[in-house]
Design an enzyme around this catalytic site. Structure first.
Site, PDB file in Angstrom:
ATOM      1  N   VAL A 125       0.877  -1.168   0.000  1.00 51.06           N
ATOM      2  CA  VAL A 125       0.000   0.000   0.000  1.00 51.06           C
ATOM      3  C   VAL A 125       0.912   1.216   0.000  1.00 51.06           C
ATOM      4  O   VAL A 125       1.815   1.325   0.830  1.00 51.06           O
ATOM      5  CB  VAL A 125      -0.913   0.031   1.229  1.00 51.06           C
ATOM      6  N   ASP A 469      -8.025   0.819  11.875  1.00 55.21           N
ATOM      7  CA  ASP A 469      -9.260   1.578  11.779  1.00 55.21           C
ATOM      8  C   ASP A 469     -10.390   0.886  12.537  1.00 55.21           C
ATOM      9  O   ASP A 469     -11.224   1.538  13.171  1.00 55.21           O
ATOM     10  CB  ASP A 469      -9.662   1.779  10.313  1.00 55.21           C
ATOM     11  N   ASP A 640      -0.213   6.047   9.703  1.00 54.65           N
ATOM     12  CA  ASP A 640      -1.145   6.729   8.817  1.00 54.65           C
ATOM     13  C   ASP A 640      -2.353   7.140   9.640  1.00 54.65           C
ATOM     14  O   ASP A 640      -2.317   7.082  10.873  1.00 54.65           O
ATOM     15  CB  ASP A 640      -1.500   5.881   7.593  1.00 54.65           C
TER      16      ASP A 640
END
Length: 732
Positions: A125, A469, A640
């Site tokens: 990614v 997340d 991130d």
């Protein structure tokens, strides 16, 4: 609106398009892909008119459900960190959060490239806004095993094997021994070891392997699939195991090859089979200027002409996409293998809006929903690849692979699916050309995953778990339930392994095998490759056909796990197991009590605050959306927005439940800002926070993420980050 009014805009119906974005599409895109300007913008406008109200309605549903859940927890307080699971499930069903499952079905996605449908292997990614990183990831399809071993801690520094300034032959010997042991395990010889090999030649389609006075063959001759050069003296031997290739490279003149008994200079592994070029969590793109950088790089990748020139080691270098690789087959034919990772693109989710285009639906101008903009522009940029006109093809099946993040359940997948229909119609593409990757990273997605996949059963090519997340959403959804366990204890809570298993169970149940990837999350410690090699084999063993890695080197090393584990066989075994427990998934990770020591609480606070500040300061001030950020112990971690979401929500939760005070948090933030400033002292572009807290956009944004954390939609960090960066840019 003051920032909007200062921007030159082109009016197209209800759309006021930033001049930078308009010029890019008009001058660089439409002529290149052969699309008429008027028809494109009029179609674009029509889609935005239809989908903007739908997008708003879905976000309103999120907010309405969250308020009901918040109230339920106030009305049903926990006892020693426990809730009444039966009553909680019934409540979630009543409000439409937990939906009933309909009849069984199988996905029917067609025209899926083998890299997604049939090859299990690592997935990179990468922030697509950074051209150099984007190219590195694209070219990471093949990686040097020798380099990956030599440059990481997989090979220890003991016994004279340290990585010195120059080449250390003792370390080199350890690398060669490790690589040959890998060959022994994955491509076993009928007799002996690769350490005994003195040469290779191809005779009547068979690989003959010399060992001093004798010779041997592969134990499984089917694993030899091709070669480079002369059959009597090949320079490359192509092997295949579990659908993955490895190339033994031979060169007697090479510094390593000349000292090897078989003149092996390297082992090249097929590594990053797929790569997600990211428009979302790993980038900062808050306006037209930054979105154009994103879109321009994707356009270059899809046309095969993206290049990046940079300085390295005092030399100017130009990077571009690698060509395909050509081999001679065992019957004398030609075999072409892709030289590049198959690329997916992660579009933005449903939440964020962007000033690149302003929309007027009758109530004044508002920013366009960024996910709608991505859904109409990124396929436009991909047209030449979809039509087979690209200089270096991506999809050989004529498909485009779009990962959609942060969706909350089936209705949101349905809107994404309908948007893809509209985008296909706008661009004259056949139905289901645009494929969808569904990220299972919000709790309402997890518990309704089967029904969510049903909404895209002709399009789906990917599901994966995103623990980071998912943890952030877990905390925000249940914010009022009580104080959460420390962050480091999250993975040992009942919900986490159940969630990971559930994702695989549902994926296999609906027939993803042979159609789509089942993925697992990121290895976040790019410098800790030995630890990765010891632990990340758990991903293919869990039935996942791909898992995220933080670098091309990480991809090459992780590829070895897919030689050790045949994922298709694992999946076949898992199909008959009992599905993971929904009750476990709904078990909130609450602390039984909060009688931690003052020192333990402060350590947790320090760790969270330092991580938040270390990431936010680069995001806001430098526009860096993903980077290796030193943690409180100076261990580099890939950060991130997902990691940021956890840390900020965790402090917000402890604040809410009086585990810590506002004064304590603010003191910690200021103290950790000084630590982060010191860690970045060598960065000439770095703007310190501690010298002027009141005027540091980054410091104020970091504090807002914590002190306003409960107010943020689903606990997302994007709204505050975007606003801080826009404010900074507007004020120079």
């Amino acid at each position: 609106m003051s920032q909007h009014s200062q921007t030159n805009r082109i009016q197209k119906g209800i759309l006021a398009i930033d001049q930078k974005l308009y010029d890019f599409i008009e001058n660089e895109v439409l002529p290149k892909v052969g699309v008429d300007s008027d028809s494109y913008w009029s179609g674009f406008e029509k889609v935005i008119k239809e989908f903007t109200p739908r997008n708003k309605a879905l976000l309103a549903t999120r907010e309405k459900m969250q308020k009901k859940i918040d109230q339920w927890h106030l009305d049903n307080p926990t006892k020693s960190g426990k809730i009444d699971t039966a009553a909680y499930k019934q409540f979630l069903q009543e409000i439409g959060y937990l939906l009933p499952e309909s009849e069984n079905f199988k996905v029917s996605t067609q025209n899926v490239d083998d890299e997604i449908a049939h090859i299990a292997g690592p997935q990179l990614v990468v922030p697509v806004r950074n051209a150099r990183y984007a190219l590195n990831a694209t070219n990471a399809r093949w990686g040097s095993l020798y380099d990956a071993l030599y440059g990481t801690d997989v090979i220890s520094d003991d016994n004279g094997q340290e990585a010195t300034g120059g080449y250390n032959p003792t370390r080199g010997a350890a690398v060669v021994a490790y690589a040959k042991n890998f060959l022994d395990e994955s491509f076993a010889l009928a007799s002996g070891s690769y350490t005994d090999v003195t040469g290779f030649r191809v005779v009547d389609g068979t690989l003959e392997i010399a060992q001093s006075e004798s010779s041997t063959q592969l134990q499984d001759s089917a694993k030899f699939v091709g070669f480079i050069g002369d059959a009597d003296s090949p320079t490359g031997i192509l092997l295949k195991n579990n659908n993955l290739h490895a190339e033994i490279q031979i060169d007697a003149a090479h510094p390593v090859g000349k000292d090897d008994p078989a003149n092996i200079k390297d082992v090249l592994l097929e590594s990053a089979i797929t790569a997600i070029q990211d428009c979302e969590d790993s980038i900062a793109a808050v306006d037209a200027e930054e979105k154009v950088e994103v879109y321009r790089n994707w356009l270059g990748l899809m046309n095969g002409d993206l290049q990046e020139t940079f300085e390295k080691g005092g030399k100017t270098r130009t990077r571009k996409q690698n060509p395909d690789r050509e081999y001679t087959t065992i019957d004398g034919g030609k075999l072409i293998l892709p030289g590049r990772s198959l690329l997916l693109i992660r579009n933005v989710g449903h939440l964020m809006q962007n000033p690149a285009i302003l929309v007027d639906l009758g109530n004044g101008q508002e920013e366009i929903f960024e996910g709608l903009m991505d859904g109409l522009i990124t396929p436009l940029l991909s047209l030449n690849d979809l039509k087979g006109k690209s200089e270096l093809s991506n999809s050989r099946k004529g498909s485009m692979y779009i990962v959609k993040p942060k969706m909350h359940g089936p209705d949101e997948v349905k809107m994404a699916n309908d948007l893809f229909n509209a985008s296909e119609d706008l661009l004259g593409l056949e139905r289901h050309t645009l494929k969808i990757g569904i990220m299972d990273e919000e709790r309402r997605m997890t518990v309704n995953l089967k029904e969510a996949i049903r909404e895209a059963k002709e399009r789906v090519i990917f599901i994966n778990t995103g623990f980071l997340d998912r943890t952030g959403d877990e905390m925000h959804t249940s914010m009022n339930a009580g104080a959460f366990v420390p962050k480091g204890d999250m993975k040992s809570q009942a919900w986490q392994p159940a969630y990971e298993q559930w994702n695989v169970d549902i994926g296999l149940e609906v027939g993803l095998q042979g159609h789509a990837q089942i993925g697992k999350g990121m290895w976040a410690k790019p410098d800790e490759m030995r630890e990765m090699m010891e632990t990340k084999a758990a991903h293919p063993k869990s039935g996942a056909s791909t898992a995220w890695v933080p670098s091309p080197t990480g991809a090459t090393l992780h590829a070895m796990h897919y030689h050790q584990v045949n994922v298709a066989d694992v999946q076949d075994e898992l199909k008959s197991r009992e599905r993971a427990s929904l009750d476990d998934i709904l078990t909130i990770p609450l602390a039984a009590n909060t009688d931690w020591s003052d020192e333990a609480i402060q350590n947790e606070l320090d760790n969270n605050a330092q991580g938040i500040l270390g990431y936010v300061v680069r995001w806001v001030n430098q526009g860096v959306g993903c980077s290796k950020v030193p943690d409180i112990n100076d261990v580099g971690l890939m950060e991130d927005r997902a990691t940021l979401r956890i840390s900020s929500q965790h402090i917000a939760n402890w604040l809410h439940h009086n585990v810590v005070s506002e004064e304590q948090v603010m003191e910690t933030m200021k103290r950790m800002a000084k630590v982060v400033d010191e860690q970045n002292a060598d960065d000439s572009d770095y703007q310190p926070m501690a010298s002027d807290f009141d005027n540091s956009y980054a410091f104020k944004a970091a504090c807002d993420l914590v002190f306003k954390g409960r107010e943020q939609p689903s606990g997302y960090t994007e709204p505050l980050l975007h606003q801080a960066r826009l404010d900074l840019k507007a004020n120079g």
